[in-house]
Design an enzyme around this catalytic site. Structure first.
Site, PDB file in Angstrom:
ATOM      1  N   THR A  86       0.866  -1.188   0.000  1.00  8.69           N
ATOM      2  CA  THR A  86       0.000   0.000   0.000  1.00  8.69           C
ATOM      3  C   THR A  86       0.896   1.230   0.000  1.00  8.69           C
ATOM      4  O   THR A  86       0.999   1.929   0.997  1.00  8.69           O
ATOM      5  CB  THR A  86      -0.912   0.019   1.248  1.00  8.69           C
ATOM      6  N   LEU A 136      20.695   2.424  20.239  1.00 13.11           N
ATOM      7  CA  LEU A 136      21.564   3.528  20.618  1.00 13.11           C
ATOM      8  C   LEU A 136      22.919   3.449  19.908  1.00 13.11           C
ATOM      9  O   LEU A 136      23.849   4.131  20.313  1.00 13.11           O
ATOM     10  CB  LEU A 136      21.779   3.545  22.136  1.00 13.11           C
ATOM     11  N   CYS A 145      11.442   0.600   5.773  1.00  8.32           N
ATOM     12  CA  CYS A 145      10.383   1.066   6.675  1.00  8.32           C
ATOM     13  C   CYS A 145      10.621   2.453   7.267  1.00  8.32           C
ATOM     14  O   CYS A 145       9.788   3.338   7.112  1.00  8.32           O
ATOM     15  CB  CYS A 145      10.194   0.050   7.805  1.00  8.32           C
TER      16      CYS A 145
HETATM   17  C1  UGA Z   1      11.802  -1.463  11.475  1.00  8.62           C
HETATM   18  C2  UGA Z   1      11.322  -1.525  12.935  1.00  8.62           C
HETATM   19  O1  UGA Z   1      12.428  -1.750  13.831  1.00  8.62           O
HETATM   20  C3  UGA Z   1      10.305  -2.655  13.119  1.00  8.62           C
HETATM   21  O2  UGA Z   1       9.790  -2.633  14.443  1.00  8.62           O
HETATM   22  C4  UGA Z   1       9.148  -2.432  12.117  1.00  8.62           C
HETATM   23  O3  UGA Z   1       8.173  -3.451  12.213  1.00  8.62           O
HETATM   24  C5  UGA Z   1       9.715  -2.437  10.705  1.00  8.62           C
HETATM   25  O4  UGA Z   1      10.679  -1.351  10.602  1.00  8.62           O
HETATM   26  C6  UGA Z   1       8.556  -2.208   9.760  1.00  8.62           C
HETATM   27  O5  UGA Z   1       8.002  -1.097   9.762  1.00  8.62           O
HETATM   28  O6  UGA Z   1       8.110  -3.167   9.121  1.00  8.62           O
HETATM   29  P1  UGA Z   1      13.622  -2.794  10.021  1.00  8.62           P
HETATM   30  O7  UGA Z   1      13.300  -1.864   8.912  1.00  8.62           O
HETATM   31  O8  UGA Z   1      13.739  -4.252   9.747  1.00  8.62           O
HETATM   32  O9  UGA Z   1      12.528  -2.667  11.203  1.00  8.62           O
HETATM   33  O10 UGA Z   1      15.025  -2.286  10.586  1.00  8.62           O
HETATM   34  P2  UGA Z   1      15.611  -1.848  12.011  1.00  8.62           P
HETATM   35  O11 UGA Z   1      16.207  -2.996  12.705  1.00  8.62           O
HETATM   36  O12 UGA Z   1      14.619  -1.023  12.746  1.00  8.62           O
HETATM   37  O13 UGA Z   1      16.795  -0.890  11.512  1.00  8.62           O
HETATM   38  C7  UGA Z   1      16.515   0.341  10.836  1.00  8.62           C
HETATM   39  C8  UGA Z   1      17.782   1.100  10.535  1.00  8.62           C
HETATM   40  O14 UGA Z   1      18.355   1.620  11.727  1.00  8.62           O
HETATM   41  C9  UGA Z   1      18.870   0.251   9.879  1.00  8.62           C
HETATM   42  O15 UGA Z   1      19.463   0.998   8.834  1.00  8.62           O
HETATM   43  C10 UGA Z   1      19.824  -0.017  11.016  1.00  8.62           C
HETATM   44  O16 UGA Z   1      21.137  -0.274  10.590  1.00  8.62           O
HETATM   45  C11 UGA Z   1      19.729   1.278  11.798  1.00  8.62           C
HETATM   46  N1  UGA Z   1      20.128   1.154  13.216  1.00  8.62           N
HETATM   47  C12 UGA Z   1      19.423   0.351  14.053  1.00  8.62           C
HETATM   48  C13 UGA Z   1      21.213   1.892  13.695  1.00  8.62           C
HETATM   49  O17 UGA Z   1      21.876   2.645  12.938  1.00  8.62           O
HETATM   50  N2  UGA Z   1      21.551   1.784  15.022  1.00  8.62           N
HETATM   51  C14 UGA Z   1      20.850   0.993  15.876  1.00  8.62           C
HETATM   52  O18 UGA Z   1      21.209   0.958  17.098  1.00  8.62           O
HETATM   53  C15 UGA Z   1      19.768   0.245  15.379  1.00  8.62           C
END
Ligand code: UGA
Length: 491
Positions: A138, A297, A307
């Site tokens: 969507t 963090l 996402c």
């Molecule tokens: C994210 C959310 O965490 C999920 O809860 C949600 O369901 C999902 O989007 C969605 O909307 O479907 P995701 O996109 O798989 O999940 O990725 P994340 O693990 O959240 O990471 C997002 C970004 O933040 C990545 O680029 C990651 O490398 C970065 N990140 C994450 C950091 O730079 N530092 C951190 O400490 C954690």
């Protein structure tokens, strides 16, 4: 407990199935559990067998429900029937195989078959799906309105087929108001539409589904909301029942809060560099505060993926449409965009000794290209955005990522990946060969144990810019390399 106020569900939190009046017990071998008149194993149709739909289907089947997954892509359905998945998601392939062989999960092409047919060996055979999950794309259309074409097509195909009392559940991330629009399109007062957003992270989707922090169910009628909540009763998770708009907003609120946390940490890392503090110590210290928490963090090259970038922009549009200037969210996005340029400046400084030094014809080795470790997803990867900026600056880029296939002869993989402007190689040593700096962009744990002395030996200049603060500075030093992280007090 009263479940509705003038027909509207009120926001309540329950823990486990007991509060729903259903026992949190394993289903019987036959797949159905009846207790106190409640049957909480349901016949479920899942429309869309992508990342969300497939995880939802397989996990609901593992909870004992009878699930039929439909996908318009004939070849994908064929592959799924043969047990081949298109996505890299730990545990999912095994779960799909297990549930298919237990006859709780099957795949069809025609959505009508999913909502009307149950598996031949179902003891109740021949009855319609009671709950239909829409796990469809969507995308955000013009002006922040959801592009509901996929939903519309499915509704068109199924609206006459749904049995009275069916609950249609939207699981995809959708703009606020989509449940209402879906109900309008459906035009079936005897069918309820529920918002049940997913909170699955790529790379741990199965784990997140089966061990959720919370379940959110939004609907304007209590009975339908409780029916959907009961599907998850065995998981024993806190369950928030609310109206559909609040449930839809909750998903954006969560993702945007996470993005804000990361932008804050990246900004704090920059401040650390300027005042001689260490971001690792600072985040450890603040993370012990239970109101803040240790998760999310880690500074990095900026947040990305399919996402967080999409949802932060979508919520901005929701705010704009509601005539609300969401400055905090705008700053969150701007900080993230700026982070990419900051990494490029760091690379310039590392290679040339000047923040504005030239990168023309400078060979750089990129370690990691996916948006985070544990996935092969390149969508909105900060690594690719940074690679594009480095290319614009004239650098020659060679990249290695353990999840990407560089070698067409690789027998294990179906397709060879291509990344614009980056020569992909299948050995990290090739990335180091002749490089004036290595840039770590994804936090793959395997990078920690690379043969760093050998890597250093083949580089033109022994410099590593570690945008994830992944590598041990002492290990790099021993290998003769200068390691430059983010917000680190360089020893
Ligand atoms: C994210 C959310 O965490 C999920 O809860 C949600 O369901 C999902 O989007 C969605 O909307 O479907 P995701 O996109 O798989 O999940 O990725 P994340 O693990 O959240 O990471 C997002 C970004 O933040 C990545 O680029 C990651 O490398 C970065 N990140 C994450 C950091 O730079 N530092 C951190 O400490 C954690």
């Amino acid at each position: 407990m009263k479940s509705s106020v003038r027909g509207r569900v009120v926001c309540r939190t329950w823990v486990g199935g007991a509060a729903l009046g259903v026992p949190a017990v394993a289903p019987s071998a036959a797949g159905a559990v009846e207790s106190g008149g409640h049957v909480f194993v349901r016949r479920v149709a899942v429309v869309g067998a992508g990342y969300v739909g497939l995880t939802t289907g397989a996990c609901l089947a593992s909870l004992g429900h009878q699930v039929v997954c439909a996908d318009i892509d004939v070849e994908k359905v064929d592959r799924l029937r043969r047990g081949t998945l298109d996505i890299l998601e730990p545990g999912l392939a095994e779960l799909v195989a297990e549930q298919v062989s237990a006859a709780r999960l099957s795949f069809v092409v025609d959505v009508a078959d999913a909502v009307t047919a149950v598996p031949a060996d179902d003891p109740d055979g021949g009855r319609h799906a009671e709950v239909v999950f829409l796990c469809l794309p969507t995308p955000m259309g013009v002006g922040g309105v959801a592009d509901l074409r996929a939903v519309e097509a499915v509704i068109e195909e199924t609206r006459e087929l749904l049995a009275p009392g069916t609950v249609v559940v939207n699981k995809s991330t959708v703009p606020v108001g989509t449940a209402g629009r879906t109900a309008e399109l459906l035009d079936r007062p005897d069918v309820s539409v529920v918002s049940n957003p997913e909170f699955l992270r790529e790379g741990s989707a199965v784990q997140d589904f089966l061990h959720p922090d919370r379940i959110v169910v939004g609907c304007d009628t209590a009975e339908a909301a409780e029916r959907v909540a009961a599907l998850y009763a065995r998981l024993g998770a806190p369950t928030v029942l609310t109206d559909a708009a609040s449930a839809e907003l909750m998903k954006y609120a969560a993702n945007c809060f996470l993005a804000m946390k990361l932008s804050y940490v990246n900004a704090m890392a920059e401040l650390c560099e300027r005042v001689g503090a260490d971001i690792g110590d600072v985040t450890e210290g603040i993370g012990y505060d239970r109101r803040i928490g240790q998760a999310f963090l880690s500074p990095g090259p900026g947040w990305g993926g399919s996402c967080l970038p999409k949802d932060t922009h979508a919520l901005l549009q929701v705010a704009d449409a509601a005539d609300f200037e969401f400055r905090l969210l705008r700053a969150t996005i701007d900080t993230n965009t700026r982070q990419r340029q900051r990494i490029v400046d760091k690379v310039r400084q590392a290679v040339t000794g000047r923040r504005t030094g030239s990168l023309t014809r400078v060979r750089l080795g990129l370690l990691g290209l996916t948006f985070k470790a544990g996935t092969d997803d390149l969508r909105d990867s900060p690594a690719l955005a940074i690679a594009a900026l480095l290319r614009q600056a004239g650098a020659e880029l060679v990249g290695y990522d353990p999840a990407l296939v560089a070698d067409p002869a690789d027998p294990d993989r179906a397709a060879v990946h291509q990344v614009d402007g980056v020569t992909l190689v299948s050995d990290p040593l090739e990335v180091a060969q002749g490089a004036e700096a290595l840039v770590v962009l994804t936090e793959w744990p395997v990078f920690r144990t690379l043969d760093w002395p050998t890597m250093a030996g083949v580089m033109k200049q022994p410099v590593v810019v570690d945008t994830r603060n992944l590598l041990d500075p002492a290990t790099l030093r021993r290998a003769g390399l200068t390691g430059i992280g983010l917000g680190r007090r360089e020893a």
